[in-house]
Every structure is written in C-alpha cells, then in structure tokens.
Motif scaffolding. Structure first.
Motif, PDB file in Angstrom:
ATOM      1  N   GLY A   1       0.732  -0.851  -0.026  1.00  0.00           N
ATOM      2  CA  GLY A   1      -0.247   0.104  -0.250  1.00  0.00           C
ATOM      3  C   GLY A   1       0.656   1.106   0.036  1.00  0.00           C
ATOM      4  O   GLY A   1       0.492   2.734   0.359  1.00  0.00           O
ATOM      5  N   ALA A   2       2.075   0.996  -0.143  1.00  0.00           N
ATOM      6  CA  ALA A   2       3.152   2.588  -0.068  1.00  0.00           C
ATOM      7  C   ALA A   2       2.811   3.207  -1.247  1.00  0.00           C
ATOM      8  O   ALA A   2       2.585   2.615  -2.404  1.00  0.00           O
ATOM      9  N   PRO A   3       3.037   5.043  -1.831  1.00  0.00           N
ATOM     10  CA  PRO A   3       3.244   5.093  -2.262  1.00  0.00           C
ATOM     11  C   PRO A   3       3.770   5.158  -4.015  1.00  0.00           C
ATOM     12  O   PRO A   3       4.888   4.337  -3.652  1.00  0.00           O
ATOM     13  N   GLU A   4       2.996   4.733  -4.836  1.00  0.00           N
ATOM     14  CA  GLU A   4       3.423   4.476  -6.401  1.00  0.00           C
ATOM     15  C   GLU A   4       5.592   5.392  -6.647  1.00  0.00           C
ATOM     16  O   GLU A   4       5.763   4.689  -7.043  1.00  0.00           O
ATOM     17  N   ILE A   5       4.986   6.467  -6.658  1.00  0.00           N
ATOM     18  CA  ILE A   5       6.154   7.490  -6.058  1.00  0.00           C
ATOM     19  C   ILE A   5       6.733   8.194  -5.525  1.00  0.00           C
ATOM     20  O   ILE A   5       5.647   9.295  -4.782  1.00  0.00           O
ATOM     21  N   VAL A   6       7.816   7.726  -4.429  1.00  0.00           N
ATOM     22  CA  VAL A   6       7.844   9.623  -3.878  1.00  0.00           C
ATOM     23  C   VAL A   6       9.189  10.496  -3.781  1.00  0.00           C
ATOM     24  O   VAL A   6       9.354   9.701  -4.738  1.00  0.00           O
ATOM     25  N   VAL A   7       8.553  12.025  -4.093  1.00  0.00           N
ATOM     26  CA  VAL A   7       9.219  12.813  -4.893  1.00  0.00           C
ATOM     27  C   VAL A   7      10.194  13.327  -4.010  1.00  0.00           C
ATOM     28  O   VAL A   7       9.270  13.888  -3.167  1.00  0.00           O
ATOM     29  N   GLN A   8      11.034  12.975  -3.203  1.00  0.00           N
ATOM     30  CA  GLN A   8      11.905  13.814  -2.664  1.00  0.00           C
ATOM     31  C   GLN A   8      12.980  14.905  -3.344  1.00  0.00           C
ATOM     32  O   GLN A   8      13.669  14.797  -4.306  1.00  0.00           O
ATOM     33  N   ARG A   9      13.326  16.286  -2.674  1.00  0.00           N
ATOM     34  CA  ARG A   9      13.738  17.116  -2.896  1.00  0.00           C
ATOM     35  C   ARG A   9      15.270  17.099  -1.945  1.00  0.00           C
ATOM     36  O   ARG A   9      15.116  17.142  -0.432  1.00  0.00           O
ATOM     37  N   LEU A  10      16.667  17.087  -2.396  1.00  0.00           N
ATOM     38  CA  LEU A  10      17.746  17.175  -1.739  1.00  0.00           C
ATOM     39  C   LEU A  10      18.401  18.442  -2.486  1.00  0.00           C
ATOM     40  O   LEU A  10      18.372  18.599  -2.706  1.00  0.00           O
ATOM     41  N   MET A  11      18.624  18.780  -1.195  1.00  0.00           N
ATOM     42  CA  MET A  11      19.826  20.018  -1.306  1.00  0.00           C
ATOM     43  C   MET A  11      20.862  19.447  -0.332  1.00  0.00           C
ATOM     44  O   MET A  11      20.785  19.004   0.423  1.00  0.00           O
ATOM     45  N   ALA A  12      22.519  19.887  -1.020  1.00  0.00           N
ATOM     46  CA  ALA A  12      23.148  19.632  -0.734  1.00  0.00           C
ATOM     47  C   ALA A  12      23.853  18.157  -0.705  1.00  0.00           C
ATOM     48  O   ALA A  12      24.124  17.839   0.659  1.00  0.00           O
ATOM     49  N   GLY A  13      22.682  17.431  -0.711  1.00  0.00           N
ATOM     50  CA  GLY A  13      23.288  16.269  -0.965  1.00  0.00           C
ATOM     51  C   GLY A  13      22.418  15.515   0.398  1.00  0.00           C
ATOM     52  O   GLY A  13      22.596  14.571   1.029  1.00  0.00           O
ATOM     53  N   ARG A  14      21.320  15.962   1.194  1.00  0.00           N
ATOM     54  CA  ARG A  14      20.707  15.936   1.655  1.00  0.00           C
ATOM     55  C   ARG A  14      19.291  15.701   1.777  1.00  0.00           C
ATOM     56  O   ARG A  14      18.883  17.310   0.814  1.00  0.00           O
TER      57      ARG A  14
ATOM     58  N   ASP B   1      16.235  18.707  -9.175  1.00  0.00           N
ATOM     59  CA  ASP B   1      16.819  19.274  -7.895  1.00  0.00           C
ATOM     60  C   ASP B   1      15.657  18.184  -6.589  1.00  0.00           C
ATOM     61  O   ASP B   1      16.635  18.193  -5.731  1.00  0.00           O
ATOM     62  N   THR B   2      14.366  17.101  -8.055  1.00  0.00           N
ATOM     63  CA  THR B   2      14.846  15.699  -6.908  1.00  0.00           C
ATOM     64  C   THR B   2      14.788  14.551  -7.084  1.00  0.00           C
ATOM     65  O   THR B   2      15.428  14.455  -7.854  1.00  0.00           O
ATOM     66  N   ARG B   3      14.134  14.069  -6.598  1.00  0.00           N
ATOM     67  CA  ARG B   3      15.119  12.206  -6.416  1.00  0.00           C
ATOM     68  C   ARG B   3      12.856  11.561  -6.514  1.00  0.00           C
ATOM     69  O   ARG B   3      12.774  11.420  -5.563  1.00  0.00           O
ATOM     70  N   PRO B   4      12.858  11.119  -7.622  1.00  0.00           N
ATOM     71  CA  PRO B   4      11.946  10.321  -7.656  1.00  0.00           C
ATOM     72  C   PRO B   4      12.426   8.624  -6.557  1.00  0.00           C
ATOM     73  O   PRO B   4      13.421   7.443  -6.321  1.00  0.00           O
ATOM     74  N   ILE B   5      11.160   8.429  -5.882  1.00  0.00           N
ATOM     75  CA  ILE B   5      11.880   6.717  -5.214  1.00  0.00           C
ATOM     76  C   ILE B   5      10.637   6.045  -5.715  1.00  0.00           C
ATOM     77  O   ILE B   5       9.336   6.693  -5.112  1.00  0.00           O
ATOM     78  N   LEU B   6      10.424   4.711  -6.546  1.00  0.00           N
ATOM     79  CA  LEU B   6       9.566   3.522  -7.271  1.00  0.00           C
ATOM     80  C   LEU B   6       9.087   2.747  -5.667  1.00  0.00           C
ATOM     81  O   LEU B   6       9.731   2.405  -5.520  1.00  0.00           O
ATOM     82  N   ARG B   7       8.076   2.398  -5.660  1.00  0.00           N
ATOM     83  CA  ARG B   7       7.091   1.292  -4.793  1.00  0.00           C
ATOM     84  C   ARG B   7       8.089   0.448  -4.792  1.00  0.00           C
ATOM     85  O   ARG B   7       8.613  -0.465  -4.412  1.00  0.00           O
TER      86      ARG B   7
END
Lengths: 99, 377
Positions: free
Chosen positions: B59-72, B217-223
């Motif tokens: 049931g986890a999200p299909e895609i999570v989009v995170q923003r990264l700044m200075a590697g964090r 500046d983002t990275r998507p993480i797939l389920r």
C-alpha cells in the motif's frame, strides 16, 4: 528381545523429520491467520502514505532505509563514520547502490 | 544378508561406538547444533521480515518525490506539485508531511505523520504501541510535546494503533496536518515530500525519468524500489550478518579440520580390530559415515527446531540487544513464520553434508592401511 539401537535411531530421526513437517505446517497456518492483520497494516500504510517498516528507531536512515540519502554514513561530518549498531545490520537500498 | 539388514547392523555398531565416547560426541553435537541454530535463526528472521514487508508495504506510495539540497533531504515547495501534475499519466499528486520527534524525558525517537483520510480532529493524536509504552499513555490521556519554538502543546490520544500493526506503526504519532505544521514550524507552502500515483503502472519508470528531467533538484523513489529495499535489507554482506556467517563458516572449518586430521588413536585401533576380524574397508567407511550422519542429523534437527521456537515463539530474544541498538523505543512484533522448504534444504546441505564428507575422508585413509600396522601404533 531388547529394542535395537538402530530402531531407536530411526524413530528419533523420524520424529526430527516430523518436527520439521510440523514447523512447515505451523508456518502455513500462521500465514493464513495473519492475512487479516496484514490487511489492516497495509490499509494503515495506504492511509498514512507510509514507506517503511518500524524495525529500528535509533537512526533516521535505519528507521526509513528506503528514504535515506546517499550521505547518511557521514551525516554529522565528513569524517563521522557509521556508529549506530542498526547501521551494521542493514545494507543500503538498491536504488542508492552504484548501478 | 540383505543390504538393509547389513546397514542396520552397522548403525547399531556406530551408535555403540558413539556411546563409548559419549562426552566428546555430546559436546560436539551441542556446539554443532548451536552453529545450526544461529544460521537458522538468521535465515528464519530475515525471511519473515521480508515476507511481512512485501505483504504490508504493497500500500506504499507508487512514487515519492524528495527534494535534495547539498546532498540531504530537504523540504519541497508546493510549486513542485503543479509541475508534477502537468506530467502526462500522473494522478493524485499530493504533499506529504512527516518528521521525527525526539522526546527528551524518555530519550525515544518518534515518527510524526500528518493525518490521512479521514483526518483526525485538531488537537488530537493517534499513537503506536511503542509510543504508548514509552510514554505510559493510553486513549483519553493528554500528552505534552515540545514544539519547535520551545513551547509545549498538549494533544489528546484518541486512538492507539493495534499491536498487530506494530511493525509499521510502533513509533508513529499521527496528528492533523495543521498541528504538524505548527508543531515543527513547517512553512505553509512547503511539504516534507510529494507522493503521486500513475494511471498506468507500466509507465512508472518513464514518469520517474520525466520527474528527474523537469525537477533536477529532486529524486523519485518508486514503490518497487521501496520493496526491493526490504528484499536486500539483511543482505548477508552487511556488517554484523557477515560476522555471524563468517563465525559459522569458521566453526565448520574447525569441525572439518578436526575430523580430517585427528582420528584418535582409539578410533584408529578400533578400525584396525574391525578389519582384523573381517570387516571390509567399505564397511568401516560406512560405519564412520553413519557416525557422521547421526551427529549431524541430531545437530540439524535440534538446531533448526530451536531456531524456529526462538524466532517465532520468543520474539528472537537473543537478537534483541543487537536489533535494539541505541534505541529507547523497540517495536515488539511477533513475526509470522515464512518457511520455504528450499531454505530448510539449503540449510541441510550446508550443514549435514560437509560434516559427513569431512568424516569419511580421514576414515578412508585410515581404513585402507594394513590392520596389523594400525594395531601396533
């Protein structure tokens, strides 16, 4: 006539194999019974958009390994090596490993 | 004499022979069973966690989009949601609010998440079993939590998540999104990350590529990546597991080495006498093989059954100090057994076969020597 030692051995080996069979059957039974609890957990995961299991709570990259960034082993400073015990148990998620 | 009767006689003799050195053989079996127990416990535990992860994280999200700044990982602006909505094939793009809260009085870390549908009333929270245990709180209690500005806000506990869901909810505090923003000081037009769904699951990778191009500046993480994280979580190459496996392999090497180099004088003389009274070399080897099979089967059955009881009936209490680490809040979950017959077979061949083979080799070299010269040793 006294029971032969080999007879005792075969009986005990049979009991051992039987114990393994009981183990497999018990696992199957528990699996069937767990479906309702798993459905409840899956519904909670969906409702709150959760991404990870709560296995460890000491480090954020161990609490949410799938959300960890590439720099977690050096999160405090460039020379700060891994120091959480849970970090030694888990390997980096596949999407953070070099392709 | 039939083959069956012949081997029964050999087994009778092998058991008597083991009985004559019962202290040594018992000690050997106990140590051997402990090695099997350790390996089997690790295998059972990791397979059960992986199976549970697959069952509940579907049931986890299909895609999570995170923003990264200075590697964090950094807060993501609301404007990114509009960009994501314009990507063909996406649906239900929404911001997600969550964070970590360190409770100074208990020293525990909690995960705070914004309420889903239906949302909780402002001023109320739902907590996991681990939070309830560490704060000694239950439904109807008021819990003061220290906000980002240093002031305490009290929240009423309206629900405690079930014990059955502890593997996902133990450290959770669910609260209204507005409360969470005020509590952590998250600006109105920012979220922790963004989740989205895709109309056609086959397009997940294409959509992820588009996200990377449109929002660099983002990275998507797939389920799928989330699920694979748990498939490789307790990878045998990770630190402590490598130590456990290396320890087990070292123990087997010591067993094998001991067997291969140190047939005792008593055992050699026994073989000499057997050959002198008419036993054939093949029968002596069969007798020693049966000794090896008897010891390794006893260790295998004992170690495997004890490992099952340890992991699934006593919550893997031996692993607890390691799993707990420095955490104050430790989830107490009862794992559901996942036994694959392939695992049991692999365990069998990794433990029983090497030991039995290691028993046969020195026996063969000793049994082919002239009995007269062995008895004169």
């Amino acid at each position: 006539m006294p029971t032969r030692k080999s007879t005792i051995f075969f009986v005990l080996a049979g009991l051992g194999a039987g114990a393994l069979a009981v183990m497999v059957a018990h696992a199957h039974y528990r699996h069937q019974k767990a479906q309702a609890a798993w459905n409840e957990s899956a519904a909670l995961v969906k409702r709150l958009d959760l991404t990870d299991l709560c296995l460890f709570t000491d480090a954020r990259y161990a609490r949410h390994p799938s959300m960890a960034d590439r720099h977690t082993p050096f999160q405090d400073s460039p020379m700060a090596m891994e120091h959480f015990p849970s970090g030694t148990l888990i390997s980096p998620p596949p999407h953070l490993r070099p392709q | 004499m039939s083959l069956h009767e012949r081997h029964r006689n050999i087994i009778d003799f092998a058991l008597s022979s083991l009985g004559r050195r019962w202290k040594k053989n018992l000690a050997l079996t106990v140590v051997y069973a402990f090695v099997v127990f350790t390996l089997a416990s690790v295998v059972f535990f990791t397979e059960a966690v992986k199976s549970e992860a697959r069952a509940v994280l579907r049931g986890a999200p299909e895609i999570v989009v995170q923003r990264l700044m200075a590697g964090r990982h950094d807060l993501i602006p609301e404007s990114h949601i509009d960009v994501l909505r314009k990507i063909t094939g996406t649906r239900q793009v929404q911001g997600r609010l969550w964070g970590y809260y360190f409770e100074p009085s208990t020293g525990a870390n909690y995960t705070v998440v914004a309420s889903g549908e239906p949302p909780l009333e402002p001023g109320t929270i739902a907590i996991g079993q681990g939070v309830a245990r560490t704060l000694n709180a239950g439904e109807g209690d008021l819990i003061p939590l220290k906000g980002s500005k240093g002031d305490y806000a009290s929240f009423e506990v309206v629900r405690v998540f079930s014990h059955e869901s502890e593997l996902v909810s133990s450290d959770l505090i669910e609260m209204h999104a507005d409360d969470l923003r005020a509590f952590f000081g998250v600006p109105e037009d920012y979220f922790t990350d963004i989740t989205l769904k895709v109309r056609n699951e086959k397009e997940l990778v294409v959509v992820a590529d588009k996200i990377r191009r449109l929002l660099p500046d983002t990275r998507p993480i797939l389920r799928d990546e989330i699920l694979r994280t748990y498939d490789s979580l307790f990878d045998w190459r990770s630190g402590l597991l490598l130590v456990i496996f290396a320890g087990a392999v070292a123990a087997f090497v010591i067993f094998a080495w001991d067997k291969a180099t140190s047939l005792s004088m008593e055992e050699r003389r026994e073989m000499g006498v057997l050959k002198a009274v008419g036993w054939e070399t093949s029968e002596v080897i069969a007798m020693k093989s049966w000794e090896g099979i008897i010891i390794s089967l006893a260790a295998f059955f004992g170690g495997t059954v004890l490992a099952y009881v340890h992991v699934f009936f006593s919550s893997a209490f031996i692993f607890e100090p390691v799993l707990k680490g420095w955490a104050v809040l430790y989830p107490r979950f009862q794992l559901v057994p996942q036994i694959d017959p392939y695992q049991v077979l692999a365990l069998f061949f990794l433990t029983v076969v090497p030991y039995t083979v290691a028993t046969v080799i020195p026996t063969w070299s000793a049994a082919t020597v002239d009995p007269d010269s062995i008895m004169r040793l």
